[in-house]
Scaffold this motif. Structure first.
Motif, mmCIF file in Angstrom:
data_model
loop_
_atom_site.group_PDB
_atom_site.id
_atom_site.type_symbol
_atom_site.label_atom_id
_atom_site.label_comp_id
_atom_site.label_asym_id
_atom_site.label_seq_id
_atom_site.Cartn_x
_atom_site.Cartn_y
_atom_site.Cartn_z
ATOM 1 N N THR B 122 0.831 -1.205 0.000
ATOM 2 C CA THR B 122 0.000 0.000 0.000
ATOM 3 C C THR B 122 0.867 1.257 0.000
ATOM 4 O O THR B 122 1.944 1.298 0.595
ATOM 5 C CB THR B 122 -0.918 0.033 1.223
ATOM 6 O OG1 THR B 122 -0.107 0.219 2.366
ATOM 7 C CG2 THR B 122 -1.725 -1.231 1.356
ATOM 8 N N LEU B 123 0.349 2.248 -0.639
ATOM 9 C CA LEU B 123 1.099 3.489 -0.798
ATOM 10 C C LEU B 123 1.397 4.138 0.556
ATOM 11 O O LEU B 123 2.525 4.563 0.816
ATOM 12 C CB LEU B 123 0.282 4.429 -1.687
ATOM 13 C CG LEU B 123 0.970 5.661 -2.235
ATOM 14 C CD1 LEU B 123 2.247 5.302 -2.959
ATOM 15 C CD2 LEU B 123 0.032 6.403 -3.177
ATOM 16 N N LEU B 124 0.375 4.141 1.405
ATOM 17 C CA LEU B 124 0.551 4.780 2.715
ATOM 18 C C LEU B 124 1.639 4.103 3.532
ATOM 19 O O LEU B 124 2.524 4.748 4.108
ATOM 20 C CB LEU B 124 -0.789 4.733 3.467
ATOM 21 C CG LEU B 124 -0.818 5.349 4.857
ATOM 22 C CD1 LEU B 124 -0.580 6.843 4.785
ATOM 23 C CD2 LEU B 124 -2.153 5.065 5.530
ATOM 24 N N LYS B 125 1.545 2.776 3.546
ATOM 25 C CA LYS B 125 2.502 1.971 4.316
ATOM 26 C C LYS B 125 3.923 2.211 3.789
ATOM 27 O O LYS B 125 4.863 2.434 4.543
ATOM 28 C CB LYS B 125 2.107 0.512 4.132
ATOM 29 C CG LYS B 125 2.565 -0.421 5.213
ATOM 30 C CD LYS B 125 1.879 -1.760 4.941
ATOM 31 C CE LYS B 125 2.420 -2.832 5.838
ATOM 32 N NZ LYS B 125 1.789 -4.116 5.549
ATOM 33 N N LYS B 126 4.028 2.163 2.462
ATOM 34 C CA LYS B 126 5.358 2.294 1.845
ATOM 35 C C LYS B 126 5.899 3.720 1.993
ATOM 36 O O LYS B 126 7.099 3.926 2.120
ATOM 37 C CB LYS B 126 5.294 1.891 0.361
ATOM 38 C CG LYS B 126 4.943 0.437 0.142
ATOM 39 C CD LYS B 126 5.985 -0.490 0.731
ATOM 40 C CE LYS B 126 5.503 -1.927 0.714
ATOM 41 N NZ LYS B 126 6.362 -2.835 1.493
ATOM 42 N N LYS B 127 5.005 4.703 1.975
ATOM 43 C CA LYS B 127 5.442 6.094 2.143
ATOM 44 C C LYS B 127 6.123 6.251 3.509
ATOM 45 O O LYS B 127 7.201 6.846 3.622
ATOM 46 C CB LYS B 127 4.223 7.020 2.042
ATOM 47 C CG LYS B 127 4.544 8.491 2.189
ATOM 48 C CD LYS B 127 3.271 9.317 2.139
ATOM 49 C CE LYS B 127 3.533 10.747 2.553
ATOM 50 N NZ LYS B 127 2.312 11.537 2.673
ATOM 51 N N LYS B 128 5.486 5.662 4.527
ATOM 52 C CA LYS B 128 6.070 5.745 5.877
ATOM 53 C C LYS B 128 7.415 5.036 5.931
ATOM 54 O O LYS B 128 8.359 5.518 6.575
ATOM 55 C CB LYS B 128 5.102 5.111 6.890
ATOM 56 C CG LYS B 128 3.927 5.981 7.211
ATOM 57 C CD LYS B 128 2.925 5.227 8.045
ATOM 58 C CE LYS B 128 1.570 5.896 7.966
ATOM 59 N NZ LYS B 128 0.496 4.978 8.280
ATOM 60 N N GLU B 129 7.501 3.901 5.257
ATOM 61 C CA GLU B 129 8.770 3.145 5.247
ATOM 62 C C GLU B 129 9.877 3.959 4.586
ATOM 63 O O GLU B 129 10.996 4.029 5.086
ATOM 64 C CB GLU B 129 8.598 1.828 4.479
ATOM 65 C CG GLU B 129 8.045 0.710 5.327
ATOM 66 C CD GLU B 129 7.946 -0.593 4.546
ATOM 67 O OE1 GLU B 129 8.929 -1.000 3.911
ATOM 68 O OE2 GLU B 129 6.844 -1.187 4.555
ATOM 69 N N VAL B 130 9.546 4.588 3.429
ATOM 70 C CA VAL B 130 10.548 5.386 2.711
ATOM 71 C C VAL B 130 11.035 6.529 3.596
ATOM 72 O O VAL B 130 12.249 6.760 3.718
ATOM 73 C CB VAL B 130 9.968 5.941 1.378
ATOM 74 C CG1 VAL B 130 10.937 6.939 0.746
ATOM 75 C CG2 VAL B 130 9.685 4.815 0.402
ATOM 76 N N ILE B 131 10.090 7.220 4.231
ATOM 77 C CA ILE B 131 10.475 8.358 5.084
ATOM 78 C C ILE B 131 11.377 7.887 6.220
ATOM 79 O O ILE B 131 12.396 8.522 6.521
ATOM 80 C CB ILE B 131 9.213 9.091 5.599
ATOM 81 C CG1 ILE B 131 8.526 9.792 4.422
ATOM 82 C CG2 ILE B 131 9.566 10.106 6.688
ATOM 83 C CD1 ILE B 131 7.180 10.402 4.712
ATOM 84 N N SER B 132 11.051 6.742 6.812
ATOM 85 C CA SER B 132 11.899 6.274 7.920
ATOM 86 C C SER B 132 13.283 5.845 7.414
ATOM 87 O O SER B 132 14.284 6.057 8.097
ATOM 88 C CB SER B 132 11.218 5.156 8.710
ATOM 89 O OG SER B 132 11.011 4.060 7.880
ATOM 90 N N PHE B 133 13.347 5.280 6.206
ATOM 91 C CA PHE B 133 14.651 4.928 5.616
ATOM 92 C C PHE B 133 15.484 6.197 5.376
ATOM 93 O O PHE B 133 16.673 6.249 5.679
ATOM 94 C CB PHE B 133 14.476 4.190 4.280
ATOM 95 C CG PHE B 133 14.186 2.715 4.418
ATOM 96 C CD1 PHE B 133 14.839 1.940 5.367
ATOM 97 C CD2 PHE B 133 13.271 2.090 3.571
ATOM 98 C CE1 PHE B 133 14.575 0.567 5.491
ATOM 99 C CE2 PHE B 133 12.995 0.739 3.679
ATOM 100 C CZ PHE B 133 13.639 -0.030 4.638
ATOM 101 N N VAL B 134 14.823 7.234 4.805
ATOM 102 C CA VAL B 134 15.528 8.491 4.503
ATOM 103 C C VAL B 134 16.054 9.111 5.802
ATOM 104 O O VAL B 134 17.207 9.543 5.888
ATOM 105 C CB VAL B 134 14.601 9.483 3.752
ATOM 106 C CG1 VAL B 134 15.264 10.857 3.612
ATOM 107 C CG2 VAL B 134 14.253 8.936 2.367
#
Lengths: 151, 205
Positions: B122-134
């Motif tokens: 899901t976009l929402l889930k992945k958006k949070k993951e990307v932000i935490s990786f960054v």
């Protein structure tokens, strides 16, 4: 081409569009939706939808069956089956032909009142239900039985 | 078997989705209003939510925003009569996974469920993951995830925003280009506009 079978046991329902929500259209819509199909009923008159039962699970669209916009709104291009059941033969033939030829719906069934129109419908691969002929056959069967009994 | 919630003010639509998904052996609970649905979501979130946008009192978009703010991770599929591009973009911006227009076919419902739940991408889930990786400086993982999002959500402004976030530290021109692409897809995308202003003003913090 494999024809969708309405009462076949299946893992998911069919998508069926019905034009005309009179006694026949609403009755068929109620039955098809109770079998787990996704049913769209189209009629020009909003009050026609009052014939649908409370248990009807599907969609109603107010629109003219002969207009392309109405068929597009009803997503006829995704339909497994189209039923043209309005009270007018000309509307039924036009809707059935557009569904068959333009939207390539696998199975199209139309009601025809005038038996003289049957050949025209059949030429385009549209399946026909003719109440007049059905009544004639039924009466012939009944009279034949009486005649046979008496003879 | 997945636990599915359906929110729609039309009882025929609730029953139809329930029938379609129960046929697929899933557990389905339906609600007529967003308020009723939200109460149950707070106690026990579903695996996937089907919701209408045009709901009485709290509308579907307000519900989607609450789900986004509270960081629930279940995918949301909007099922609506609305076909206005702005409404669809707005819903996607707040993390919905798919948008189905009424009337719908059983196949559309089942395929959307499979796309959103089975892949769990899901976009929402992945958006949070990307932000935490960054934020953690794990740029390689973030970059791989963003590439997948571009492929899976080609019409969404979110992958462009996330790529800009990623490129912000090493290539501001590239970041700006992606932010402009995000804003072209959604002119009201607040986060993208704020980051663009930040780059233009030379604010590094």
């Amino acid at each position: 081409m494999t024809m969708p079978v309405l009462n076949k046991k299946k893992s998911k329902g069919l998508y069926i569009v019905i034009f005309g929500c009179g006694r026949l259209g609403s009755g068929i819509a109620n039955w098809l939706s109770s079998k787990g199909n996704s049913v769209v009923v189209v009629d020009r008159r909003e009050e026609a939808f009052s014939s649908l039962s409370f248990e009807f699970t599907g969609f109603t669209i107010i629109g003219d069956a002969t207009e392309l916009d109405t068929l597009e709104t009803a997503k006829v291009e995704k339909a497994d089956v189209v039923l043209a059941l309005t009270p007018d033969d000309n509307t039924n033939i036009m809707t059935a032909l557009i569904s068959k030829e333009y939207f390539e719906v696998p199975r199209v069934i139309a009601r025809v009142y005038d038996p003289n129109n049957i050949d025209m419908f059949s030429e385009f691969g549209v399946e026909i239900i003719c109440p007049t002929l059905l009544a004639v056959k039924e009466i012939q069967n009944t009279l034949g039985f009486i005649g046979g009994d008496e003879g | 078997m997945a636990k599915i919630y359906v929110i729609d003010d039309e009882s025929s639509i609730r029953r139809l989705i329930k029938m379609i998904m129960e046929e697929q052996k899933h557990e389905v609970t339906t609600f007529a209003t967003a308020e009723e649905g939200l109460k149950v979501i707070e106690k026990e979130p579903p695996d996937l939510l089907f919701t209408d946008l045009g709901l009485p009192e709290m509308n579907g978009l307000e519900l989607i925003k609450i789900v986004e703010e509270r960081l629930y991770s279940f995918p949301i599929v909007v099922v609506s009569e609305i076909t206005i591009a702005e409404a669809i973009i707005e819903a996607f911006k707040h993390g919905i996974c798919d948008f189905i227009t009424k009337p719908f076919t059983p196949t559309e419902i089942i395929e959307s469920f499979e796309k959103c739940y089975m892949s769990t991408d899901t976009l929402l889930k992945k958006k949070k993951e990307v932000i935490s990786f960054v934020e953690a400086g794990k740029n390689l993982q973030a970059s791989k995830l963003v590439s997948r999002l571009f492929a899976n959500f080609p019409n969404s402004p979110v992958p462009h925003y996330l790529f800009a976030l990623l490129a912000f530290s090493w290539n501001k021109e590239l970041a700006k280009r992606h932010l402009k692409a995000a804003l072209a897809l959604d002119p009201d995308y607040k986060e993208a506009r704020e980051l663009l202003i930040k780059i233009d003003s030379g604010d590094e913090n």
